[in-house]
Design a protein around this motif. Structure first.
Motif, PDB file in Angstrom:
ATOM      1  N   LYS A  88       0.838  -1.214   0.000  1.00 38.62           N
ATOM      2  CA  LYS A  88       0.000   0.000   0.000  1.00 38.62           C
ATOM      3  C   LYS A  88       0.869   1.259   0.000  1.00 38.62           C
ATOM      4  O   LYS A  88       1.783   1.393   0.819  1.00 38.62           O
ATOM      5  N   ASP A  89       0.591   2.148  -0.941  1.00 38.68           N
ATOM      6  CA  ASP A  89       1.288   3.427  -1.114  1.00 38.68           C
ATOM      7  C   ASP A  89       2.727   3.285  -1.600  1.00 38.68           C
ATOM      8  O   ASP A  89       3.482   4.268  -1.609  1.00 38.68           O
ATOM      9  N   MET A  90       3.132   2.083  -2.037  1.00 41.64           N
ATOM     10  CA  MET A  90       4.427   1.896  -2.682  1.00 41.64           C
ATOM     11  C   MET A  90       4.261   2.087  -4.187  1.00 41.64           C
ATOM     12  O   MET A  90       3.192   1.824  -4.744  1.00 41.64           O
ATOM     13  N   LYS A  91       5.303   2.544  -4.856  1.00 36.97           N
ATOM     14  CA  LYS A  91       5.202   2.797  -6.293  1.00 36.97           C
ATOM     15  C   LYS A  91       5.092   1.491  -7.069  1.00 36.97           C
ATOM     16  O   LYS A  91       5.596   0.442  -6.630  1.00 36.97           O
ATOM     17  N   ASP A  92       4.422   1.551  -8.219  1.00 29.79           N
ATOM     18  CA  ASP A  92       4.337   0.391  -9.106  1.00 29.79           C
ATOM     19  C   ASP A  92       5.661   0.222  -9.848  1.00 29.79           C
ATOM     20  O   ASP A  92       6.354   1.202 -10.163  1.00 29.79           O
ATOM     21  N   ILE A  93       6.012  -1.032 -10.148  1.00 29.53           N
ATOM     22  CA  ILE A  93       7.227  -1.356 -10.904  1.00 29.53           C
ATOM     23  C   ILE A  93       6.815  -2.076 -12.178  1.00 29.53           C
ATOM     24  O   ILE A  93       6.083  -3.069 -12.115  1.00 29.53           O
ATOM     25  N   GLU A  94       7.249  -1.588 -13.313  1.00 31.19           N
ATOM     26  CA  GLU A  94       6.897  -2.195 -14.596  1.00 31.19           C
ATOM     27  C   GLU A  94       7.586  -3.547 -14.772  1.00 31.19           C
ATOM     28  O   GLU A  94       8.552  -3.877 -14.081  1.00 31.19           O
ATOM     29  N   ASN A 158      18.629  -4.003  -6.307  1.00 29.42           N
ATOM     30  CA  ASN A 158      18.089  -4.213  -4.964  1.00 29.42           C
ATOM     31  C   ASN A 158      17.230  -3.046  -4.495  1.00 29.42           C
ATOM     32  O   ASN A 158      16.230  -3.242  -3.793  1.00 29.42           O
ATOM     33  N   SER A 159      17.597  -1.816  -4.883  1.00 30.26           N
ATOM     34  CA  SER A 159      16.796  -0.659  -4.497  1.00 30.26           C
ATOM     35  C   SER A 159      15.421  -0.704  -5.155  1.00 30.26           C
ATOM     36  O   SER A 159      14.412  -0.289  -4.559  1.00 30.26           O
ATOM     37  N   THR A 160      15.367  -1.203  -6.395  1.00 27.06           N
ATOM     38  CA  THR A 160      14.088  -1.270  -7.100  1.00 27.06           C
ATOM     39  C   THR A 160      13.097  -2.189  -6.391  1.00 27.06           C
ATOM     40  O   THR A 160      11.934  -1.833  -6.176  1.00 27.06           O
ATOM     41  N   TYR A 161      13.548  -3.393  -6.008  1.00 30.01           N
ATOM     42  CA  TYR A 161      12.628  -4.398  -5.475  1.00 30.01           C
ATOM     43  C   TYR A 161      12.592  -4.472  -3.943  1.00 30.01           C
ATOM     44  O   TYR A 161      11.620  -5.005  -3.380  1.00 30.01           O
ATOM     45  N   PHE A 162      13.624  -3.936  -3.278  1.00 28.75           N
ATOM     46  CA  PHE A 162      13.669  -4.056  -1.826  1.00 28.75           C
ATOM     47  C   PHE A 162      13.854  -2.719  -1.105  1.00 28.75           C
ATOM     48  O   PHE A 162      13.827  -2.676   0.121  1.00 28.75           O
ATOM     49  N   GLY A 163      14.027  -1.641  -1.858  1.00 32.11           N
ATOM     50  CA  GLY A 163      14.235  -0.343  -1.245  1.00 32.11           C
ATOM     51  C   GLY A 163      12.941   0.408  -0.974  1.00 32.11           C
ATOM     52  O   GLY A 163      11.873   0.061  -1.492  1.00 32.11           O
ATOM     53  N   VAL A 164      13.055   1.436  -0.155  1.00 27.43           N
ATOM     54  CA  VAL A 164      11.949   2.352   0.126  1.00 27.43           C
ATOM     55  C   VAL A 164      12.491   3.764  -0.112  1.00 27.43           C
ATOM     56  O   VAL A 164      13.391   4.217   0.610  1.00 27.43           O
ATOM     57  N   SER A 165      11.968   4.435  -1.120  1.00 26.16           N
ATOM     58  CA  SER A 165      12.446   5.768  -1.467  1.00 26.16           C
ATOM     59  C   SER A 165      11.948   6.796  -0.448  1.00 26.16           C
ATOM     60  O   SER A 165      11.009   6.524   0.314  1.00 26.16           O
ATOM     61  N   PRO A 166      12.552   8.003  -0.409  1.00 21.72           N
ATOM     62  CA  PRO A 166      12.058   9.047   0.505  1.00 21.72           C
ATOM     63  C   PRO A 166      10.579   9.349   0.296  1.00 21.72           C
ATOM     64  O   PRO A 166       9.847   9.555   1.273  1.00 21.72           O
ATOM     65  N   ILE A 170       7.326   8.675   3.037  1.00 29.86           N
ATOM     66  CA  ILE A 170       6.334   9.660   3.475  1.00 29.86           C
ATOM     67  C   ILE A 170       4.915   9.106   3.340  1.00 29.86           C
ATOM     68  O   ILE A 170       4.064   9.277   4.223  1.00 29.86           O
ATOM     69  N   ASP A 171       4.662   8.406   2.227  1.00 29.02           N
ATOM     70  CA  ASP A 171       3.308   7.937   1.933  1.00 29.02           C
ATOM     71  C   ASP A 171       2.948   6.621   2.611  1.00 29.02           C
ATOM     72  O   ASP A 171       1.778   6.372   2.905  1.00 29.02           O
ATOM     73  N   SER A 172       3.944   5.754   2.822  1.00 29.24           N
ATOM     74  CA  SER A 172       3.667   4.402   3.318  1.00 29.24           C
ATOM     75  C   SER A 172       4.007   4.270   4.798  1.00 29.24           C
ATOM     76  O   SER A 172       4.420   5.227   5.454  1.00 29.24           O
ATOM     77  N   VAL A 173       3.848   3.050   5.300  1.00 25.29           N
ATOM     78  CA  VAL A 173       4.154   2.774   6.715  1.00 25.29           C
ATOM     79  C   VAL A 173       5.631   2.443   6.917  1.00 25.29           C
ATOM     80  O   VAL A 173       6.061   2.237   8.051  1.00 25.29           O
ATOM     81  N   TYR A 174       6.414   2.402   5.839  1.00 24.29           N
ATOM     82  CA  TYR A 174       7.809   2.014   5.933  1.00 24.29           C
ATOM     83  C   TYR A 174       8.726   3.228   6.041  1.00 24.29           C
ATOM     84  O   TYR A 174       8.443   4.292   5.478  1.00 24.29           O
TER      85      TYR A 174
END
Length: 241
Positions: A88-94, A158-166, A170-174
């Motif tokens: 929830k609130d994480m970005k979509d990945i193509e 690893n940042s694409t599939y396991f990271g949480v961006s700034p 802000i938007d998610s619980v992570y």
């Protein structure tokens, strides 16, 4: 630029075997039961596009002996926030496409291998595997393989599939999380092949893997253990040069 890089990646193994006159590969389709996303707790059924045993030289049933170089291709499915409540609130990945090369060394029933691929679309990182497998022929039609494999991803992958961006933090619980590159998974793999005829076979795979390192420590990962099951039909295609 992406197209030129893809051509260059495919050309690398071809250049090393310029004297080869034939290329063969097993292509097919099937179904896989796997985690909803890398690190998910829940599983789903999805199509399985099969690319196996790409090799230069005369096509054969046995694993190639000595050193060999071949193209390596993989496809990673898209990841959407709606796929799982944990996203929830994480970005979509193509959907991502990966192209590269694989180096193998066969000695009797044992084969060691390593692959490296560049990603396009869904991710732009470098990923690959190193591993070894043991072949057992139960009959003229039934062959089993068992092996161990380590997966690798650079910091972009690893940042694409396991990271949480700034922004996601802000938007998610992570909280914000930026994993580094390195070994991200370890797995035990079993494969069975039943030859219907010289060109067509039924293929089954069972994999029991675990996310490790920075990938395993990701807050997005709900379950480190990542089992999967695949079943499909493949057909060998041969091309002469």
């Amino acid at each position: 630029m992406k197209r030129l890089l893809a051509i260059a990646l495919l050309a690398m193994p071809m250049a090393t075997v310029a004297a080869a006159q034939d290329f063969s590969v097993d292509l097919g389709i099937g179904v896989t039961g796997k985690p909803v996303y890398p690190g998910a707790e829940d599983a789903e059924a999805a199509p399985w596009l099969i690319w196996r045993n790409a090799r230069f030289g005369a096509a054969g049933e046995g694993d190639k002996q000595g050193f060999s170089v071949s193209p390596s291709f993989n496809m990673v499915g898209e990841r959407k926030a709606e796929d799982d409540a944990a996203l929830k609130d994480m970005k979509d990945i193509e959907r991502a496409y990966e192209l590269g090369a694989k180096v193998s060394y066969g000695a009797g029933p044992m084969t060691a291998y390593g692959s490296l691929r560049k990603g396009f679309e869904g991710h732009s990182g470098i990923t690959g595997e190193i591993g070894a497998k043991y072949r057992t022929d139960l009959s003229d039609r039934i062959t089993l393989w068992s092996g161990l494999e380590l997966g690798y991803g650079d910091s972009d992958y690893n940042s694409t599939y396991f990271g949480v961006s700034p922004a996601e933090a802000i938007d998610s619980v992570y909280g914000e999380y930026k994993p580094g590159g390195g070994i991200n998974s370890a797995a035990i793999k079993f494969q069975a092949r039943y030859a219907i005829n010289d060109r067509t076979a039924i293929l089954g795979e069972v994999e029991y893997g675990k996310l490790i390192g920075d990938a395993g420590d990701s807050p997005v990962v709900q379950e480190e253990w990542q089992p999967s099951l695949r079943l499909g039909v493949v057909r060998r295609f041969s091309f002469g040069f």
